[in-house]
Design a protein around this motif. Structure first.
Motif, PDB file in Angstrom:
ATOM      1  N   PHE A 116       0.841  -1.197   0.000  1.00 30.21           N
ATOM      2  CA  PHE A 116       0.000   0.000   0.000  1.00 30.21           C
ATOM      3  C   PHE A 116       0.881   1.254   0.000  1.00 30.21           C
ATOM      4  CE2 PHE A 116      -3.583  -2.568   1.929  1.00 30.21           C
ATOM      5  CZ  PHE A 116      -4.456  -2.372   0.878  1.00 30.21           C
ATOM      6  N   TYR A 117       1.925   1.220   0.811  1.00 29.41           N
ATOM      7  CA  TYR A 117       2.845   2.364   0.875  1.00 29.41           C
ATOM      8  C   TYR A 117       3.661   2.464  -0.416  1.00 29.41           C
ATOM      9  CZ  TYR A 117       6.702   5.350   2.461  1.00 29.41           C
ATOM     10  OH  TYR A 117       7.629   6.353   2.584  1.00 29.41           O
ATOM     11  N   ASP A 118       4.275   1.341  -0.826  1.00 29.74           N
ATOM     12  CA  ASP A 118       5.143   1.359  -2.006  1.00 29.74           C
ATOM     13  C   ASP A 118       4.390   1.825  -3.245  1.00 29.74           C
ATOM     14  OD1 ASP A 118       7.204   0.389  -0.446  1.00 29.74           O
ATOM     15  OD2 ASP A 118       7.004  -1.688  -1.127  1.00 29.74           O
ATOM     16  N   ASP A 119       3.165   1.308  -3.432  1.00 27.15           N
ATOM     17  CA  ASP A 119       2.415   1.611  -4.651  1.00 27.15           C
ATOM     18  C   ASP A 119       1.804   3.008  -4.647  1.00 27.15           C
ATOM     19  OD1 ASP A 119       2.944  -0.905  -5.639  1.00 27.15           O
ATOM     20  OD2 ASP A 119       1.041  -1.767  -5.006  1.00 27.15           O
ATOM     21  N   ALA A 132       9.907 -11.291   1.842  1.00 30.12           N
ATOM     22  CA  ALA A 132      10.192 -10.160   0.954  1.00 30.12           C
ATOM     23  C   ALA A 132       8.924  -9.345   0.709  1.00 30.12           C
ATOM     24  CB  ALA A 132      10.777 -10.669  -0.364  1.00 30.12           C
ATOM     25  N   PRO A 133       8.446  -8.606   1.708  1.00 29.89           N
ATOM     26  CA  PRO A 133       7.172  -7.888   1.566  1.00 29.89           C
ATOM     27  C   PRO A 133       7.112  -6.925   0.383  1.00 29.89           C
ATOM     28  CG  PRO A 133       7.822  -7.980   3.867  1.00 29.89           C
ATOM     29  CD  PRO A 133       8.985  -8.508   3.079  1.00 29.89           C
ATOM     30  N   HIS A 134       8.246  -6.314   0.029  1.00 26.64           N
ATOM     31  CA  HIS A 134       8.232  -5.379  -1.100  1.00 26.64           C
ATOM     32  C   HIS A 134       8.044  -6.104  -2.429  1.00 26.64           C
ATOM     33  CE1 HIS A 134       9.703  -2.100   1.451  1.00 26.64           C
ATOM     34  NE2 HIS A 134      10.622  -2.925   1.919  1.00 26.64           N
ATOM     35  N   TRP A 135       8.444  -7.380  -2.484  1.00 34.16           N
ATOM     36  CA  TRP A 135       8.576  -8.050  -3.778  1.00 34.16           C
ATOM     37  C   TRP A 135       7.749  -9.323  -3.929  1.00 34.16           C
ATOM     38  CZ3 TRP A 135      13.666  -6.849  -1.411  1.00 34.16           C
ATOM     39  CH2 TRP A 135      14.088  -5.564  -1.757  1.00 34.16           C
ATOM     40  N   ASP A 136       7.142  -9.821  -2.861  1.00 30.49           N
ATOM     41  CA  ASP A 136       6.277 -10.993  -3.005  1.00 30.49           C
ATOM     42  C   ASP A 136       5.115 -10.661  -3.939  1.00 30.49           C
ATOM     43  OD1 ASP A 136       7.653 -12.748  -1.377  1.00 30.49           O
ATOM     44  OD2 ASP A 136       6.605 -12.146   0.441  1.00 30.49           O
ATOM     45  N   PRO A 137       4.717 -11.571  -4.824  1.00 28.04           N
ATOM     46  CA  PRO A 137       3.609 -11.282  -5.743  1.00 28.04           C
ATOM     47  C   PRO A 137       2.278 -11.222  -5.017  1.00 28.04           C
ATOM     48  CG  PRO A 137       4.322 -13.562  -5.973  1.00 28.04           C
ATOM     49  CD  PRO A 137       5.317 -12.902  -5.067  1.00 28.04           C
ATOM     50  N   ALA A 138       1.369 -10.414  -5.540  1.00 25.26           N
ATOM     51  CA  ALA A 138       0.033 -10.271  -4.964  1.00 25.26           C
ATOM     52  C   ALA A 138      -0.901 -11.336  -5.526  1.00 25.26           C
ATOM     53  CB  ALA A 138      -0.517  -8.875  -5.256  1.00 25.26           C
ATOM     54  N   SER A 175      -0.220 -11.047  -9.708  1.00 26.37           N
ATOM     55  CA  SER A 175       1.066 -11.685  -9.424  1.00 26.37           C
ATOM     56  C   SER A 175       2.166 -11.260 -10.371  1.00 26.37           C
ATOM     57  CB  SER A 175       0.905 -13.204  -9.467  1.00 26.37           C
ATOM     58  OG  SER A 175       0.471 -13.639 -10.744  1.00 26.37           O
ATOM     59  N   HIS A 176       1.789 -10.687 -11.535  1.00 24.86           N
ATOM     60  CA  HIS A 176       2.798 -10.265 -12.507  1.00 24.86           C
ATOM     61  C   HIS A 176       3.013  -8.754 -12.526  1.00 24.86           C
ATOM     62  CE1 HIS A 176       1.521 -14.252 -14.034  1.00 24.86           C
ATOM     63  NE2 HIS A 176       2.786 -14.362 -14.354  1.00 24.86           N
ATOM     64  N   ALA A 177       2.226  -8.012 -11.800  1.00 29.66           N
ATOM     65  CA  ALA A 177       2.403  -6.554 -11.791  1.00 29.66           C
ATOM     66  C   ALA A 177       3.756  -6.211 -11.184  1.00 29.66           C
ATOM     67  CB  ALA A 177       1.284  -5.892 -10.999  1.00 29.66           C
ATOM     68  N   PRO A 178       4.490  -5.289 -11.788  1.00 28.17           N
ATOM     69  CA  PRO A 178       5.817  -4.949 -11.262  1.00 28.17           C
ATOM     70  C   PRO A 178       5.740  -4.469  -9.820  1.00 28.17           C
ATOM     71  CG  PRO A 178       5.490  -3.997 -13.440  1.00 28.17           C
ATOM     72  CD  PRO A 178       4.160  -4.537 -13.009  1.00 28.17           C
ATOM     73  N   THR A 179       6.685  -4.916  -9.023  1.00 27.38           N
ATOM     74  CA  THR A 179       6.776  -4.490  -7.638  1.00 27.38           C
ATOM     75  C   THR A 179       7.828  -3.395  -7.509  1.00 27.38           C
ATOM     76  OG1 THR A 179       8.261  -6.364  -7.262  1.00 27.38           O
ATOM     77  CG2 THR A 179       5.952  -6.659  -6.666  1.00 27.38           C
ATOM     78  N   LEU A 180       8.101  -2.991  -6.299  1.00 31.34           N
ATOM     79  CA  LEU A 180       8.994  -1.862  -6.028  1.00 31.34           C
ATOM     80  C   LEU A 180      10.358  -2.048  -6.696  1.00 31.34           C
ATOM     81  CD1 LEU A 180       9.477   0.747  -4.293  1.00 31.34           C
ATOM     82  CD2 LEU A 180      10.502  -0.793  -2.606  1.00 31.34           C
TER      83      LEU A 180
END
Length: 903
Positions: free
Chosen positions: A361-364, A522-528, A532-537
């Protein structure tokens, strides 16, 4: 266990299944089976089913099925919670010898080598910030009056759920407070809906069946509610047990339904606080300011309140939702919450949402819309679990059964109940009270004395006791100057010495920041879940091999005067495969070459690896704050700062992640519903499957108005748990160039000529930039357009004593459906139990049978007995009164069995 054969298919992804329902007809024969589970062949791969003695535990995380210890996907639960099913293409399913329920946090596997051992001892005596004079966890000057309202168990029909929900709330009011007061709404998360006699019969999980009671989860936040009310705020904590009872079948995990429930309560309070009526008459008229509203959501309630803020903005901002606090939240759909002040509370020992996915939520959100003036932060609480923030989820305090979600590791590891750094339930609740009350008093009441709790300076309160808390903050735009997000390649010439820098993101691929097997570290980078393919931080990974490395950033002329700011800050974390205690020197240089150097380790422990030694998803790899007061840069002309350097002169070898370098000052910011932002919606699509090649389901993605900036949103198919999967896997960025308002996402559909089920699926939108998500799930339906094959049951002629024989059951063409049938045996001259026997012992007249997927012939078996008596030919009849999977069939169907005498 019995092995009946191995079948493999070439599809590559874990697929979804539809609702699990009971059937009077038998399922296909298993490929493999155990006492409580089986694996069956279906066209899309393998259907894995696990049957439980008791309903699956109600948690925020989605249940997984593990085959031979390997998680193969998210399971769909039946309405009674006792059956879990998924469809997978993973070939391990064909060789199963064990199937178990597991959860994301249960995977206690080694994921990577850690350098230098654990840092647990450091965190038991970690640095603590200054103690605030005012403590938001302590009672204020007002007495608190509590009351409850209950408008019924089925008082409102919730969009996104298709079920009716209760409207129940507990009110905390400041006695004698004059004028309109800010309103804070609390929403609990996913927990059991009912408790008591679980054997009580019921055709649906809500309202609570006879003999059971509703779990009062909404009463579990007395601490923060009373702290706020005693300081002059109105608080309402609402019940969401109906959502919990039905969200196993919700396309989005129940986020939309929870948002609608919050907005329904606010709508009712608008009436009760203006014209009165309802349960309170005129009591609250003129007492509540619905243009100054805060929302706290726990667990799945966290995603619910985040969604409520966005839906409210999409509907014109009818309520002034100005502050949102997701507490231990899920973030299944990667939504953003721009324009609204937000603080995400992350419990380090969360045994339910173990990957701390609320970090996204914060990163995005932090840079999602240009000009966003709101402040936001994350608050990580070491030693806190998921449940104990709610007393009704805490053993010894709850009226219904409850548990410690961490569960223990059998040792004194960092989250075990016996570990010195683990918070006791009341200690954890005190921390929650302080930060929940402090956040809303800061953002709704503008009580600036609480800014140090949320600006990254790690100030603390006495009521939080021994808790170690780490805060990451993005100051409001008006009091912040961003230098770099470290999400793009560095300028040429920025590096010197033996140091390298690469931009990384995610857990897979060449640009991965780290490689993990899904243990939640890896909370910043684990897939949602739905993206699951949307780019993470994206961050910069800085690596060095000696003490000569320098990363130098030169400031442009317009950024050199930084006198108005209080601090220079960035986010950082050590690479887990590097030294457990990395260090860097921050060097600030002015126009005359004068410089001040500050070792990171003197102001922050962001480069100290967090506690844990590679079990249960620990240690977490979380970026934390490095904050350097500008007042400490002695001798540097703050009117003319020319460069910022990160030097590797502290530790000879290491690696660290870097993000979000900026100058800033603490501030409350400007927070309001972002009604002016463009809104993104996605259409629903119904299409026919077709007979040849590939057809397409075309989803239209629309922008509410043209913009001058590009808008980007990620679209991904959320595949159903269907046994026939014609839907292709799509994951792509949808880009609206300035002026564009319409784009199409094409989802390929594989055509065939076999009779199949209609298939439902979704296209999920996630992680928008420069826009809000309005309707973020497009619902797709693929209509099967092939006729049912002809179904026939032939006569049986056999001789007594032949044993097990089969009526000829046939299809005219293969089907992708399992054809199950049932009915009765009817005696003629042949008598059940004397001359023949069905499938059941002792003999029953009930018959069952079926034709497996893709087969032309099925089984309707009967056993013919023998005797020594000479007798005439005897007959009996199979009457089929139910046939599943064939449309338009005339029933019943009768087939005669003839037994010839052999004496």
């Amino acid at each position: 266990m019995r092995v009946l054969g191995t079948i493999t298919l070439g599809m590559a992804a874990v697929l979804a299944i539809g609702p699990v329902t009971a059937s009077a007809t038998p399922p296909p024969s298993p490929v493999v089976e155990g006492n409580s589970w089986d694996v069956q062949q279906v066209p899309a791969g393998y259907r894995v089913t696990l049957r439980l003695d008791a309903p699956v535990q109600m948690r925020a995380a989605r249940p997984l099925l593990a085959v031979n210890g390997k998680p193969v996907g998210v399971a769909r639960q039946s309405a009674d919670g006792r059956t879990l099913t998924l469809v997978t293409t993973d070939k391990v399913a064909a060789h199963a010898h064990d199937v178990q329920l597991t959860w994301p946090g249960d995977q206690r596997m080694s994921v990577r080598a850690l350098a230098g051992g654990p840092t647990d001892a450091y965190w038991l005596n970690a640095r603590k910030g200054p103690l605030l004079k005012d403590d938001p966890g302590k009672p204020g000057k007002y007495q608190v009056e509590t009351s409850e309202y209950n408008l019924g168990d089925e008082a409102v029909l919730l969009p996104g759920l298709g079920q009716k929900s209760e409207v129940v709330g507990k009110v905390y009011a400041p006695v004698g407070a004059a004028g309109k007061r800010p309103l804070v709404v609390f929403l609990h998360g996913r927990h059991e809906s009912c408790y008591g006699d679980e054997s009580a019969p019921s055709d649906k999980p809500w309202p609570c069946p006879k003999g059971t009671k509703s779990v009062p989860s909404y009463r579990g936040y007395d601490g923060p509610a009373k702290a706020l009310a005693s300081s002059g705020y109105q608080v309402v904590s609402i019940s969401a047990n109906a959502v919990n009872a039905f969200d196993f079948d919700a396309y989005d995990g129940g986020a939309q339904a929870r948002a609608e429930l919050v907005l329904d309560h606010l709508t009712r309070w608008r009436q009760w606080s203006t014209i009165g009526g309802g349960p309170f008459g005129s009591k609250y008229i003129g007492k509540i300011d619905l243009q100054n509203v805060g929302l706290m959501g726990h667990s799945r309630g966290g995603e619910g309140v985040a969604r409520a803020a966005v839906v409210n903005a999409d509907r014109g901002g009818q309520f002034g939702i100005r502050a949102v606090l997701p507490l231990a939240p899920v973030d299944f759909a990667r939504s953003t919450v721009p324009g609204v002040a937000m603080s995400v509370l992350l419990p380090y020992c969360d045994g339910d949402v173990s990957d701390l996915q609320g970090q996204k939520f914060y990163d995005d959100t932090r840079n999602s819309i240009t000009g966003d003036g709101a402040a936001r932060s994350t608050v990580t609480v070491l030693g806190a679990n998921h449940n104990f923030f709610n007393t009704e989820w805490t053993p010894g305090q709850s009226v219904a059964p409850s548990f410690d979600d961490w569960g223990g590791e059998g040792s004194k590891a960092p989250c075990d109940a016996k570990y010195a750094g683990r918070l006791k339930a009341k200690e954890q609740q005190a921390v929650g009270t302080a930060y929940v009350a402090g956040f809303f008093r800061l953002q709704l009441g503008h009580e600036k004395q609480f800014l140090p709790l949320f600006d990254g300076s790690d100030a603390r309160t006495a009521s939080a006791g021994k808790a170690v808390v780490r805060v990451v903050a993005q100051a409001p735009l008006a009091s912040r100057r961003d230098v770099t997000a470290f999400d793009k390649a560095l300028p040429k010439g920025a590096l010197s010495g033996k140091v390298t820098a690469v931009v990384c993101a995610g857990e897979t691929g060449k640009s991965a920041c780290l490689t993990t097997t899904g243990a939640g570290d890896a909370p910043h980078w684990d897939p949602a879940a739905f993206a699951s393919h949307a780019p993470t931080l994206a961050v910069t990974k800085l690596s060095w091999t000696d003490k000569t490395g320098v990363l130098r950033l030169t400031l442009p002329t317009v950024q050199r005067d930084v006198r108005k700011y209080a601090a220079l800050s960035f986010r950082a974390a050590p690479d887990p495969t590097s030294t457990p205690k990395a260090d860097l020197t921050v060097r600030v240089v002015d126009g005359r070459g004068r410089a001040a150097s500050v070792p990171v380790s003197t102001v922050s422990d962001a480069l100290v690896r967090m506690p844990g030694n590679q079990t249960a998803g620990l240690p977490k790899n979380l970026l934390r704050t490095v904050r350097i007061p500008l007042s400490s840069l002695k001798g540097v002309d703050l009117r003319d700062v020319r460069a910022i350097e990160l030097r590797t002169d502290r530790v000879a070898k290491g690696s660290a992640y870097l993000s979000d370098l900026s100058f800033s000052s603490p501030g409350i910011g400007v927070s309001a519903p972002t009604v002016k932002a463009p809104k993104v919606t996605v259409s629903d699509v119904t299409t026919k499957e077709g007979d040849k090649g590939t057809t397409y389901a075309d989803f239209v993605v629309r922008l509410s108005r043209p913009t001058t900036r590009p808008v980007v949103v990620y679209a991904e198919t959320s595949l159903p748990f269907a046994e026939v999967m014609p839907v292709g896997d799509v994951a792509k960025a949808v880009v609206f160039k300035p002026g564009q308002v319409r784009q199409t996402v094409r989802v390929p559909i594989k055509a065939n000529t076999r009779d199949s089920y209609d298939v439902k699926f979704d296209l999920a939108l996630a992680a928008p930039r420069e826009a809000l998500l309005a309707k973020s799930f497009g619902h797709g339906v693929v209509l099967d357009d092939d006729p049912s094959p002809k179904f026939t049951v032939g006569k049986l002629v056999t001789t007594e004593g032949k044993g097990e024989v089969t009526f000829p059951v046939k299809l005219s063409a293969p089907s992708d459906k399992h054809i199950g049938f049932g009915g009765l045996w009817k005696d003629g001259a042949a008598v059940l139990g004397r001359d023949y026997r069905g499938q059941y012992d002792p003999p029953e007249h009930t018959l069952t049978g079926g034709i497996e997927v893709a087969k032309l012939e099925g089984e309707l078996t009967v056993t013919v007995t023998d005797d020594k008596v000479k007798e005439p030919t005897e007959t009996f009849t199979a009457f089929l009164d139910t046939v599943d999977g064939i449309d338009g069939l005339q029933l019943p169907i009768a087939a005669t069995g003839t037994i010839l005498d052999n004496d």
